[in-house]
Design a protein around this motif. Structure first.
Motif, PDB file in Angstrom:
ATOM      1  N   ALA A 161       0.900  -1.151  -0.108  1.00 10.56           N
ATOM      2  CA  ALA A 161      -0.017   0.250   0.171  1.00 10.56           C
ATOM      3  C   ALA A 161       0.851   1.223   0.075  1.00 10.56           C
ATOM      4  N   LEU A 162       1.928   1.191   0.621  1.00  8.46           N
ATOM      5  CA  LEU A 162       2.808   2.556   0.800  1.00  8.46           C
ATOM      6  C   LEU A 162       3.485   2.596  -0.327  1.00  8.46           C
ATOM      7  N   GLU A 163       4.009   1.564  -0.976  1.00  7.55           N
ATOM      8  CA  GLU A 163       4.715   1.680  -2.372  1.00  7.55           C
ATOM      9  C   GLU A 163       3.645   2.360  -3.575  1.00  7.55           C
ATOM     10  N   ALA A 164       2.328   1.787  -3.542  1.00 11.02           N
ATOM     11  CA  ALA A 164       1.399   2.430  -4.350  1.00 11.02           C
ATOM     12  C   ALA A 164       1.066   3.972  -4.030  1.00 11.02           C
ATOM     13  N   LEU A 165       1.268   4.379  -2.626  1.00 14.28           N
ATOM     14  CA  LEU A 165       0.561   5.712  -2.196  1.00 14.28           C
ATOM     15  C   LEU A 165       2.071   6.581  -2.689  1.00 14.28           C
ATOM     16  N   VAL A 166       3.226   6.233  -2.520  1.00 15.80           N
ATOM     17  CA  VAL A 166       4.551   6.955  -3.235  1.00 15.80           C
ATOM     18  C   VAL A 166       4.266   6.936  -4.403  1.00 15.80           C
ATOM     19  N   ALA A 167       4.045   5.986  -5.417  1.00  9.49           N
ATOM     20  CA  ALA A 167       4.021   6.221  -7.035  1.00  9.49           C
ATOM     21  C   ALA A 167       2.807   7.108  -7.233  1.00  9.49           C
ATOM     22  N   LEU A 168       1.753   7.112  -6.552  1.00 11.45           N
ATOM     23  CA  LEU A 168       0.874   8.074  -6.761  1.00 11.45           C
ATOM     24  C   LEU A 168       0.847   9.462  -6.118  1.00 11.45           C
ATOM     25  N   GLY A 169       2.060   9.612  -5.444  1.00 12.89           N
ATOM     26  CA  GLY A 169       2.471  11.071  -4.916  1.00 12.89           C
ATOM     27  C   GLY A 169       1.344  11.198  -3.611  1.00 12.89           C
ATOM     28  N   LEU A 170       0.763  10.145  -2.883  1.00  9.00           N
ATOM     29  CA  LEU A 170      -0.281  10.654  -1.977  1.00  9.00           C
ATOM     30  C   LEU A 170       0.540  10.129  -0.666  1.00  9.00           C
ATOM     31  N   ALA A 171       1.675   9.509  -0.465  1.00  6.15           N
ATOM     32  CA  ALA A 171       2.246   9.157   0.756  1.00  6.15           C
ATOM     33  C   ALA A 171       2.483  10.547   1.573  1.00  6.15           C
ATOM     34  N   PRO A 172       2.389  10.000   2.992  1.00  6.40           N
ATOM     35  CA  PRO A 172       2.617  11.170   4.025  1.00  6.40           C
ATOM     36  C   PRO A 172       3.960  11.745   3.709  1.00  6.40           C
ATOM     37  N   ALA A 173       4.263  13.019   3.845  1.00  4.65           N
ATOM     38  CA  ALA A 173       5.284  13.752   3.814  1.00  4.65           C
ATOM     39  C   ALA A 173       6.698  13.190   4.436  1.00  4.65           C
ATOM     40  N   ASP A 174       7.573  12.680   3.941  1.00  2.00           N
ATOM     41  CA  ASP A 174       8.918  12.060   4.324  1.00  2.00           C
ATOM     42  C   ASP A 174       8.799  10.796   5.107  1.00  2.00           C
ATOM     43  N   LEU A 175       7.362  10.158   5.169  1.00  2.00           N
ATOM     44  CA  LEU A 175       7.483   8.685   5.670  1.00  2.00           C
ATOM     45  C   LEU A 175       8.379   7.810   4.906  1.00  2.00           C
ATOM     46  N   GLN A 176       8.249   7.633   3.532  1.00  2.00           N
ATOM     47  CA  GLN A 176       9.449   6.761   2.879  1.00  2.00           C
ATOM     48  C   GLN A 176      10.714   7.210   3.110  1.00  2.00           C
ATOM     49  N   GLY A 177      11.098   8.357   3.215  1.00  2.00           N
ATOM     50  CA  GLY A 177      12.382   8.747   3.764  1.00  2.00           C
ATOM     51  C   GLY A 177      12.754   8.538   5.089  1.00  2.00           C
ATOM     52  N   ARG A 178      12.013   8.506   5.967  1.00  2.00           N
ATOM     53  CA  ARG A 178      12.177   7.848   7.304  1.00  2.00           C
ATOM     54  C   ARG A 178      12.610   6.370   7.390  1.00  2.00           C
ATOM     55  N   ILE A 179      11.550   5.755   6.810  1.00  2.00           N
ATOM     56  CA  ILE A 179      11.855   4.279   6.594  1.00  2.00           C
ATOM     57  C   ILE A 179      13.143   3.785   5.779  1.00  2.00           C
ATOM     58  N   GLU A 180      13.425   4.279   4.740  1.00  2.00           N
ATOM     59  CA  GLU A 180      14.521   4.191   4.216  1.00  2.00           C
ATOM     60  C   GLU A 180      15.859   4.475   4.671  1.00  2.00           C
ATOM     61  N   ARG A 181      15.715   5.310   5.506  1.00  2.00           N
ATOM     62  CA  ARG A 181      16.851   5.953   6.202  1.00  2.00           C
ATOM     63  C   ARG A 181      17.177   4.909   7.553  1.00  2.00           C
ATOM     64  N   GLN A 182      16.066   4.429   8.028  1.00  2.00           N
ATOM     65  CA  GLN A 182      16.071   3.135   9.060  1.00  2.00           C
ATOM     66  C   GLN A 182      16.722   1.869   8.387  1.00  2.00           C
ATOM     67  N   ALA A 183      16.143   1.536   7.097  1.00  2.00           N
ATOM     68  CA  ALA A 183      16.566   0.297   6.560  1.00  2.00           C
ATOM     69  C   ALA A 183      17.823   0.536   6.187  1.00  2.00           C
ATOM     70  N   GLY A 184      18.358   1.441   5.663  1.00  2.00           N
ATOM     71  CA  GLY A 184      19.945   1.575   5.576  1.00  2.00           C
ATOM     72  C   GLY A 184      20.838   1.454   6.486  1.00  2.00           C
ATOM     73  N   GLN A 185      20.221   1.751   7.764  1.00  2.00           N
ATOM     74  CA  GLN A 185      21.015   1.732   9.047  1.00  2.00           C
ATOM     75  C   GLN A 185      20.962   0.110   9.389  1.00  2.00           C
ATOM     76  N   ARG A 186      20.051  -0.655   8.901  1.00  2.00           N
ATOM     77  CA  ARG A 186      19.810  -1.985   9.221  1.00  2.00           C
ATOM     78  C   ARG A 186      20.710  -2.873   8.413  1.00  2.00           C
ATOM     79  N   SER A 187      21.019  -2.287   6.998  1.00  2.00           N
ATOM     80  CA  SER A 187      21.685  -3.193   6.019  1.00  2.00           C
ATOM     81  C   SER A 187      23.007  -3.514   6.369  1.00  2.00           C
TER      82      SER A 187
END
Length: 187
Positions: A161-187
């Motif tokens: 659902a979040l991937e779809a919201l991001v693709a449609l430009g409807l995701a909450p501001a910077d939510l994907q960025g916060r998740i990506e930053r945390q994912a990068g710290q886990r990798s």
């Protein structure tokens, strides 16, 4: 960061500030980087969700005056959808586009097909959905996230659902960025 213990690392501080949803999504994201894996999940996850709702719709729980029969499929869908909304309102509400049609189509199928027909359809869809999931993880070269954390089974639909919201430009501001930053710290 007031009241942060002096011995916390920046990662500890960032995790403390993030929500359960963001932490779980970050973990899920680390297991789903390959575009082919994401594509198989975009199909497989909705198919699996529908198959579970369909199978559970065969189980009546009771009758409510003015409403009709309440099934396990309806009850389970309502509880899981509410959990998704609690975890993240926007993403959870967007999942209504999966939940509501799944409930309605399941009720329609149960009313028109034999019990064996519904069981066969639900079983076939469930297996097919998982075959797609596992194929995606072959592309990814990594085991499914739920092997390490069973809660990830509930996060998968939120990821799609979040991937779809991001693709449609409807995701909450910077939510994907916060998740990506945390994912990068886990990798």
């Amino acid at each position: 960061m007031a009241n942060v213990p002096f011995d916390q690392t920046p990662l500890d501080q960032a995790q403390a500030a993030s929500t359960l949803f963001e932490r779980q999504m970050a973990m899920y994201t680390t297991y789903h980087r390959d575009s082919r894996n994401k594509a198989t999940h975009a199909v497989g996850i909705p198919v699996i969700v529908f198959s579970v709702v369909l199978a559970c719709t065969l189980v009546p729980l009771g009758t409510v005056a003015g409403v009709g029969t309440i099934t396990l499929g309806l009850a389970l869908s309502a509880v899981v959808w509410a959990l998704w909304i609690v975890l993240n309102r926007t993403v959870g509400l967007a999942l209504g586009l999966l939940v509501v049609p799944s409930v309605l189509l399941s009720a329609w199928a149960v009313a028109r097909l034999s019990t064996g027909g519904v069981q066969g359809l639900a079983g076939g869809l469930f297996v097919g959905g998982w075959v797609l999931q596992l194929l995606g993880h072959v592309y990814e070269g990594r085991k499914p996230a739920l092997v390490d954390n069973l809660f990830q089974a509930l996060i998968g639909p939120m990821f799609i659902a979040l991937e779809a919201l991001v693709a449609l430009g409807l995701a909450p501001a910077d939510l994907q960025g916060r998740i990506e930053r945390q994912a990068g710290q886990r990798s």
